[in-house]
Structures are given as structure tokens and as C-alpha cells.
Design an enzyme around this catalytic site. Structure first.
Site, PDB file in Angstrom:
ATOM      1  N   SER A 161       0.038   3.684   5.078  1.00  0.00           N
ATOM      2  CA  SER A 161      -0.965   2.201   5.287  1.00  0.00           C
ATOM      3  C   SER A 161      -2.030   2.009   6.229  1.00  0.00           C
ATOM      4  O   SER A 161      -2.207   0.733   6.236  1.00  0.00           O
ATOM      5  CB  SER A 161       0.941   1.882   6.071  1.00  0.00           C
ATOM      6  OG  SER A 161       0.970   2.582   7.082  1.00  0.00           O
ATOM      7  N   HIS A 167       0.810   1.926  -1.990  1.00  0.00           N
ATOM      8  CA  HIS A 167       1.441   1.734  -0.522  1.00  0.00           C
ATOM      9  C   HIS A 167       2.724   0.192  -0.671  1.00  0.00           C
ATOM     10  O   HIS A 167       2.544  -1.290  -1.166  1.00  0.00           O
ATOM     11  CB  HIS A 167       0.524   0.545   0.417  1.00  0.00           C
ATOM     12  CG  HIS A 167       0.221   0.356   1.684  1.00  0.00           C
ATOM     13  ND1 HIS A 167       0.036  -0.115   2.237  1.00  0.00           N
ATOM     14  CD2 HIS A 167       1.060   0.596   2.218  1.00  0.00           C
ATOM     15  CE1 HIS A 167       0.619  -1.117   3.920  1.00  0.00           C
ATOM     16  NE2 HIS A 167       1.878  -0.010   4.089  1.00  0.00           N
ATOM     17  N   GLU A 190       0.154  -1.913  -2.732  1.00  0.00           N
ATOM     18  CA  GLU A 190      -1.075  -2.270  -3.426  1.00  0.00           C
ATOM     19  C   GLU A 190      -1.445  -0.819  -3.172  1.00  0.00           C
ATOM     20  O   GLU A 190      -1.407   0.706  -3.796  1.00  0.00           O
ATOM     21  CB  GLU A 190      -1.839  -1.900  -1.858  1.00  0.00           C
ATOM     22  CG  GLU A 190      -1.847  -3.663  -0.607  1.00  0.00           C
ATOM     23  CD  GLU A 190      -2.166  -3.053   0.643  1.00  0.00           C
ATOM     24  OE1 GLU A 190      -2.891  -4.290   1.160  1.00  0.00           O
ATOM     25  OE2 GLU A 190      -2.079  -2.421   1.764  1.00  0.00           O
ATOM     26  N   ASN A 224      -3.081  -5.112   5.441  1.00  0.00           N
ATOM     27  CA  ASN A 224      -3.762  -4.624   7.277  1.00  0.00           C
ATOM     28  C   ASN A 224      -5.054  -4.766   7.539  1.00  0.00           C
ATOM     29  O   ASN A 224      -5.132  -4.436   8.726  1.00  0.00           O
ATOM     30  CB  ASN A 224      -2.985  -3.387   7.540  1.00  0.00           C
ATOM     31  CG  ASN A 224      -1.597  -3.071   7.321  1.00  0.00           C
ATOM     32  OD1 ASN A 224      -1.354  -4.404   7.961  1.00  0.00           O
ATOM     33  ND2 ASN A 224      -1.315  -2.005   7.339  1.00  0.00           N
TER      34      ASN A 224
END
Length: 531
Positions: A128, A149, A161, A199
Site C-alpha cells: 500500500s 492493492h 488498484e 492513499n
């Protein structure tokens, strides 16, 4: 094979999962549900077997809830095999690692696998925060290494992802995308940049709340409530970081900040660092921003007193937000000019039985205001402090939908007297809203947060991190945002977002709020279209 989706890995091919913690177990369960034979491996002896038992338990609970039949459970468990050594993964078509989030560990694992698996086996990292490019760097054939991800819990969260490292072959990324889609997930493609999509773009949601707390604008419970009940977010940032784990959230923030060479826009919070240092990590330790006990969460150590509530609001020792006591609504208000993002308010005010008198005096193209009988003026938050005006002003915060919003935040200037303050509170209470009065900080809570999220998303799209569509999809599905930030920016108007950030930049001239080039270009185009 298109640039986006390739042929999925056939369901009869073996999928291997290395690392059998919560995330590894979840990914294995997803692959099982798609019909694959699944092999589990963990470096710690016995853990793969424990993981298989845990997965069996979860499948059993699905049977009890009627979400899976017993035959389906038994078939899945017959395909699940814990293995002791990596050599038993030789026939895997895909290996997903979910091991310790440490670059050297992942590099060593893939280097070992490269000598075992076939040349057409995809190697996927569930990292991540680490660079997919760096993970694949030591490999002889880095082109087959891709990021996959998943979000926790993997069986429930729809987003994946699909991250292309610098050396990732397009065919490998397309095959990974196709496989994730065949597994019932909603994959998005993105480049290998710090934080990927979610993120990276989500940082302001946490960072602005922490900054508001540090500026003593409001306590955590009030900030959370305003973002939920006015902004439409599923959870507030303080309760969400308590759920994620303060150590985990702070580590991701720090990793992204360091990966961007300490860019001021990603600066971590000292307040969160102190929370981590104290061992108050959230729900898993029983205490974070909130204390968790038999009576439910209660705010811990807000440190901001009544933050603008003048002592009139309810306390927050039990975890509730500060909410103003009932005040009478004004009999009438004046509306001057356009309220733009708040243009639903005049109709709502009329429906509440308050007379609306249309006035003039506003400058065309510039924000209008609501005038109260006392002469106090209500303006939508615009990135400035209310105290900067040469008249009594109360700023009201942005709402996702003013009709359905359950709470509105107000920020009065010091020049607003008790009468004007009560009129402002009573007006919004007449619309059926709880009112939180916060300190007079530029941009308030929702407006400041949404403007930053929109700019981060626009900047990511302009830099080719992902398409605009994929960014909005990722933020809606990955972190449950009520609206994609790019869609939200278009609805608010790029000029409004830019101008709000410019004013915040004037208030805080550190570069943190300087609008991106992408936003400035879109705002300029909007101005050209208006002339």
C-alpha cells in the site's frame, strides 16, 4: 489485448498467496470464491494452516447467513491448500504477496520465487505504500511484477488498484486487471507513484482535520460530525483513523511525505505522532482519539475546550459533538446576490416559514450573502477568516446537500454580538439542522477539506497517475466518499475551488494550499467560458 483489460487468468489455474495475515487470508478467500485452486504459504511454520482454518470459519459463517451453500463451501475448502515451502508454488499462474511491509522482505521473496515459478506467472505485490518499481527492481524479469492493492476487508471491499511499475509489461498489467475484474472486483489502473490513487488523494481528509484540531478550531467529535452530517462522508477522519489504527495511518502519511521528498502538502501531524508515541492507537488498544469502553466511544483529550461554542453547547466528554442550544429563528432574512454552492438555502428558508426578502447590492459573479435582522451577514466559507471583514460576519460551511444535511458548522467573527450569533444559529436550526459553532478558522471544515481533495485529484489526473474516471471510482469505492472529488470540483466550479485555495494560501503562505497548475488552468477556462 486493450490497454486497460486483458484476458483473466483461467479459474482452474493455481493462485498462490504468500503471507497469511488478515489481508492475505482475505485475498485467498476472494480467489477461492472465483473458483481457483489456492495455495497458502507463510514463512512462520504453522501459520498457513491457521490461516486455512480461519478461512474455513469465515466460509462457515457465510453458510450460516445464507450467503453461501454448504456445497460451495466444501468445494472451496477442497481447493485450499496450505504449503510449507515456496517450491510447492511452482505451478502457480499468479502469486500475490501480502508479507511484511518492508522493501527488502518483498524483494527477497520475489527473487526466490523467480527461480521457482514458470515464466508466465504473474508476481503481484499488495503493498500500500512501497514502490512497485523498487519491489521489482532486483528481478531478472521485472516486467511481470505488478501491484494488486486490495483494500481491507478484501472479500467485501470492491476496489483493487492495479499498479504498473516503471518496468511492468503492459500485457502483465492488463492481465492483472482482467483477473481482478473476473474476481468480481472493480479494478482501476494507476501509475507507480507514492500512495497510488487512494492513499495519495485521501491525504487531505486526514491532514486538514488534524490541522484544524491543532489550530483549536474544534474537538475531534465535532470535526467528525461536521464532515459526516454536512460533508456526507461515511466516517469522520478521527473515528476512521482510530478504526484503521493510528500507527498504520501515520506510517502511510509519513511514507507518502518522504516519497514526495517532504512536500509540504503531505506533511504529517505532530498531534498524531504524539498519539502513536503514547500507544493510543485506536480501537485495537481501546484508546485513540476516542476511548472505547462498555459505554461506546468517548472523546479522549480533545484539548480544544468549547472551541468557539462560547460554553453554550453540549459537552463532549461522552463522544458527542458540540451542538448549540436552541435559539429562535429570525422572522425574515435578506438574500443578496447568488449563493452559488449554497443556492438551495433561500428555498429551504422559505419552506421553514422564514420570510425571504430579495435585496441588491451584490456584485455580479461574486458571492452573495444572507442578511440577518441584526445586520450580521452570513457568507459561505471561502478560505478567509470571518474576522477579516469590516462588518459582523458569520461563515457557514459547505454541505454536500443543504436539504439533507443534518448539521451545519458556523464560524462567527469576534465582532458578531450575541443577538447576531443567536439569529444565525436559530436560522439553521429552523431548517432542521444541528448547529456546531466552531472557531473562526479560514476555510472552516468541509469547504477546506473538499477543496484540497479536489485539487489533489485534479493534480493526480494531470500527472497521469490515473484517469479522471478511475480516480473518482477509487475514492468512492476505496474510502466511501459520497462523491468523486473530480465530480465534486466540477459541480462546485473549478474557479470556486481555486479561489478558496488561493485565499487559504494567503492565510498560510507555506505552499501547502497553493492550487495546482491543473486546477488553475481549468478555472481559467471556466472564466473564459463565462465571458
Amino acid at each position: 489485448m486493450t490497454a486497460r483489460a486483458g484476458t483473466a487468468i483461467e479459474s482452474d489455474r493455481v493462485v498462490a498467496v504468500v503471507g497469511t495475515g488478515t489481508m492475505g487470508q482475505g485475498i485467498a478467500q476472494v480467489a477461492l470464491a472465483a473458483g481457483h485452486p489456492v495455495r497458502l504459504h507463510d514463512a512462520v511454520p504453522g501459520r498457513a494452516e491457521q490461516a486455512a482454518t480461519a478461512i474455513a470459519g469465515r466460509l462457515g459463517r457465510l453458510v450460516e447467513k445464507g450467503r453461501l451453500d454448504a456445497a460451495g463451501r466444501d468445494a472451496a475448502l477442497a481447493r485450499l491448500h496450505p504449503v510449507a515451502g515456496l517450491t510447492e508454488l511452482a505451478d502457480a499462474a499468479l502469486v500475490v504477496e501480502a508479507v511484511l511491509e518492508r522493501l527488502s522482505v518483498k524483494q527477497e521473496l520475489f527473487a526466490a520465487l523467480e527461480d521457482i515459478v514458470a515464466d508466465d506467472c504473474l508476481l503481484a505485490t499488495n503493498t500500500s505504500s512501497l514502490s512497485v518499481t523498487a519491489v521489482a527492481g532486483p528481478l531478472r524479469r521485472p516486467g511481470r511484477c505488478v501491484g494488486l492493492h486490495f483494500f481491507n476487508p478484501a472479500p467485501l471491499m470492491p476496489l483493487v488498484e492495479v499498479v504498473s511499475g516503471f518496468a511492468t509489461d503492459e500485457a502483465a498489467a492488463a492481465r492483472a486487471y482482467g483477473t481482478a475484474r473476473a474476481w468480481g472486483k472493480t479494478p482501476v489502473r494507476c501509475a507507480d507513484t507514492p500512495g497510488f490513487v487512494v492513499n495519495r488523494v485521501a491525504r487531505p481528509f486526514y491532514a486538514e482535520a488534524l490541522r484544524l484540531y491543532e489550530e483549536r478550531a474544534a474537538d475531534p467529535a465535532t470535526i467528525d460530525a461536521v464532515l459526516r452530517e454536512s460533508g456526507g462522508f461515511r466516517m469522520g477522519p478521527f473515528e476512521l483513523t482510530d478504526l484503521i489504527g493510528q500507527d498504520v495511518n501515520e506510517a502511510v502519511t509519513r511514507s507518502v511525505w518522504e516519497s514526495f521528498f517532504q512536500d509540504v502538502r503531505f506533511t504529517p501531524s505532530l498531534a498524531q505522532r504524539r498519539l502513536v508515541e503514547s500507544g493510543r492507537l485506536g480501537r485495537k488498544t481501546g484508546r485513540g482519539w476516542y476511548a472505547y469502553g462498555d459505554g461506546g466511544p468517548a472523546v479522549h483529550g480533545s484539548g480544544s475546550g468549547n472551541a468557539g461554542d462560547g460554553g453554550a453547547g453540549r459537552g463532549n466528554a461522552d463522544g458527542r459533538p458540540h451542538t448549540a442550544e436552541p435559539c429562535p429563528a429570525p422572522a425574515s432574512v435578506g438574500i443578496h446576490g447568488e449563493l452559488f454552492a449554497a443556492d438551495a438555502l433561500p428555498r429551504l428558508i422559505e419552506e421553514a416559514g422564514v420570510e425571504v426578502v430579495r435585496g441588491d447590492g451584490a456584485v455580479p459573479g461574486h458571492p452573495g450573502w444572507i442578511e440577518l435582522p441584526s445586520g450580521t451577514r452570513l457568507f459561505l466559507a471561502d478560505g478567509t477568516a470571518a474576522d477579516e471583514a469590516d462588518m459582523p460576519v458569520v461563515h457557514f460551511d459547505l454541505a454536500l446537500d443543504y436539504r439533507t444535511a443534518g448539521r451545519i458548522a458556523l464560524a462567527p467573527a469576534a465582532s458578531v454580538d450575541d443577538k447576531g450569533r443567536a439569529e444565525a444559529v436559530g436560522l439553521f436550526q429552523a431548517l432542521g439542522k444541528d448547529v456546531s459553532v466552531i472557531a473562526d478558522v479560514p476555510g472552516m471544515i468541509v469547504a477546506r477539506t473538499v477543496a484540497m481533495l479536489a485539487d489533489f485529484a485534479l493534480d493526480a489526473a494531470a500527472r497521469g497517475v490515473a484517469t479522471a474516471e478511475d480516480i473518482d471510482t477509487a475514492m468512492r469505492l476505496g474510502v466511501n466518499y459520497p462523491r468523486g472529488p473530480l465530480e465534486w470540483a466540477a459541480e462546485l466550479g473549478h474557479r470556486w475551488v481555486r479561489d478558496t485555495l488561493y485565499r487559504l494560501h494567503d492565510e498560510y503562505p507555506t505552499g501547502r494550499y497553493a492550487p495546482s497548475q491543473a486546477l488553475c488552468r481549468l478555472a481559467a477556462a471556466q472564466e473564459d467560458d463565462a465571458t
